[in-house]
Write a protein that holds these residues in place. Sequence first.
Motif, short mmCIF file in Angstrom:
data_model
loop_
_atom_site.label_atom_id
_atom_site.label_comp_id
_atom_site.label_asym_id
_atom_site.label_seq_id
_atom_site.Cartn_x
_atom_site.Cartn_y
_atom_site.Cartn_z
N SER A 4 -11.23 -10.37 0.60
CA SER A 4 -12.08 -9.49 1.41
C SER A 4 -11.93 -8.04 0.98
CB SER A 4 -11.79 -9.65 2.90
OG SER A 4 -10.48 -9.24 3.21
N LEU A 5 -10.70 -7.64 0.65
CA LEU A 5 -10.51 -6.26 0.14
C LEU A 5 -11.13 -6.11 -1.24
CD1 LEU A 5 -6.93 -5.23 1.27
CD2 LEU A 5 -9.11 -4.31 2.04
N ASP A 6 -11.05 -7.14 -2.07
CA ASP A 6 -11.71 -7.11 -3.37
C ASP A 6 -13.21 -6.84 -3.21
OD1 ASP A 6 -9.48 -7.55 -4.99
OD2 ASP A 6 -9.74 -9.74 -4.96
N ARG A 7 -13.82 -7.54 -2.26
CA ARG A 7 -15.25 -7.35 -2.01
C ARG A 7 -15.54 -5.93 -1.52
NH1 ARG A 7 -14.66 -12.60 -0.16
NH2 ARG A 7 -14.55 -11.99 2.02
N GLU A 8 -14.68 -5.43 -0.63
CA GLU A 8 -14.87 -4.07 -0.11
C GLU A 8 -14.79 -3.04 -1.25
OE1 GLU A 8 -15.78 -3.17 2.90
OE2 GLU A 8 -15.65 -5.16 3.77
N ILE A 9 -13.83 -3.21 -2.14
CA ILE A 9 -13.67 -2.29 -3.28
C ILE A 9 -14.89 -2.38 -4.18
CG2 ILE A 9 -12.33 -1.82 -5.37
CD1 ILE A 9 -10.99 -0.86 -2.78
N LEU A 75 -4.49 0.13 -3.99
CA LEU A 75 -5.00 0.44 -2.66
C LEU A 75 -3.89 0.84 -1.70
CD1 LEU A 75 -7.72 0.46 -1.17
CD2 LEU A 75 -7.27 -1.89 -0.49
N ASN A 76 -2.73 0.21 -1.82
CA ASN A 76 -1.62 0.51 -0.91
C ASN A 76 -0.62 1.52 -1.47
OD1 ASN A 76 -2.42 -1.13 1.30
ND2 ASN A 76 -1.89 -2.91 0.08
N LEU A 81 -0.21 14.40 0.00
CA LEU A 81 -1.15 15.52 -0.15
C LEU A 81 -0.78 16.51 0.94
CD1 LEU A 81 -4.39 13.36 -0.39
CD2 LEU A 81 -3.24 14.48 -2.29
N GLY A 82 -0.47 17.73 0.55
CA GLY A 82 -0.06 18.72 1.54
C GLY A 82 1.22 18.28 2.23
N ASN A 83 1.20 18.25 3.56
CA ASN A 83 2.40 17.96 4.33
C ASN A 83 2.49 16.52 4.84
OD1 ASN A 83 3.48 20.66 4.28
ND2 ASN A 83 1.78 21.22 5.60
N ARG A 84 1.57 15.65 4.37
CA ARG A 84 1.55 14.29 4.91
C ARG A 84 1.47 13.23 3.82
NH1 ARG A 84 -2.41 12.79 9.19
NH2 ARG A 84 -1.12 10.94 9.09
N GLN A 85 1.92 12.05 4.19
CA GLN A 85 1.84 10.89 3.30
C GLN A 85 0.70 9.99 3.77
OE1 GLN A 85 5.55 8.95 2.18
NE2 GLN A 85 4.61 6.97 2.58
N TYR A 86 -0.03 9.46 2.81
CA TYR A 86 -1.16 8.55 3.07
C TYR A 86 -1.07 7.41 2.06
CZ TYR A 86 -3.11 12.89 5.00
OH TYR A 86 -3.30 14.06 5.70
N THR A 87 -1.83 6.35 2.32
CA THR A 87 -2.10 5.38 1.27
C THR A 87 -3.54 5.60 0.83
OG1 THR A 87 -2.90 3.63 2.74
CG2 THR A 87 -0.52 3.64 2.27
N ILE A 88 -3.89 5.09 -0.32
CA ILE A 88 -5.28 5.18 -0.78
C ILE A 88 -6.19 4.51 0.24
CG2 ILE A 88 -6.88 4.49 -2.62
CD1 ILE A 88 -4.88 6.75 -3.41
N LYS A 89 -5.75 3.39 0.78
CA LYS A 89 -6.53 2.68 1.80
C LYS A 89 -6.76 3.57 3.02
CE LYS A 89 -6.60 -1.59 4.47
NZ LYS A 89 -5.86 -2.83 4.77
N ASP A 90 -5.71 4.29 3.49
CA ASP A 90 -5.87 5.22 4.62
C ASP A 90 -6.98 6.23 4.34
OD1 ASP A 90 -3.57 4.16 5.91
OD2 ASP A 90 -2.26 5.73 5.10
#
Length: 100
Positions: A4-9, A75-76, A81-90
């Motif tokens: 499902s994530l493959d399809r979303e990408i 994706l994970n 970036l700046g003062n926070r951590q994210y994932t690419i998915k976020d």
Amino acid sequence: MDSSLDREIKKLESRTYIIGREGHIYLNDPAVSKRHAEIQVMEGEIYLRDLGSTNGTYLVKNRKLISFMEGYVQLNQAIVLGNRQYTIKDLLQIAGAFAA
């Protein structure tokens, strides 16, 4: 990655998302540049590029920050970036690219 994530990408193919205090992925952080970085989906792969930001883009690997200019990421992948951590998915979820 599940199918499902493959399809979303695949739906995001050839799209570019600007990350920053202006752009598709808005981050309200004074340490983030107006146009900090961008995410592109090319041939089913996710490409991250720093756009000459003031404070840089960093990958989190083994709990260490690694300065990052551009390249393919998962994706994970955790990034700072700046003062926070994210994932690419976020970040793609912030853009509304796919459902949370």
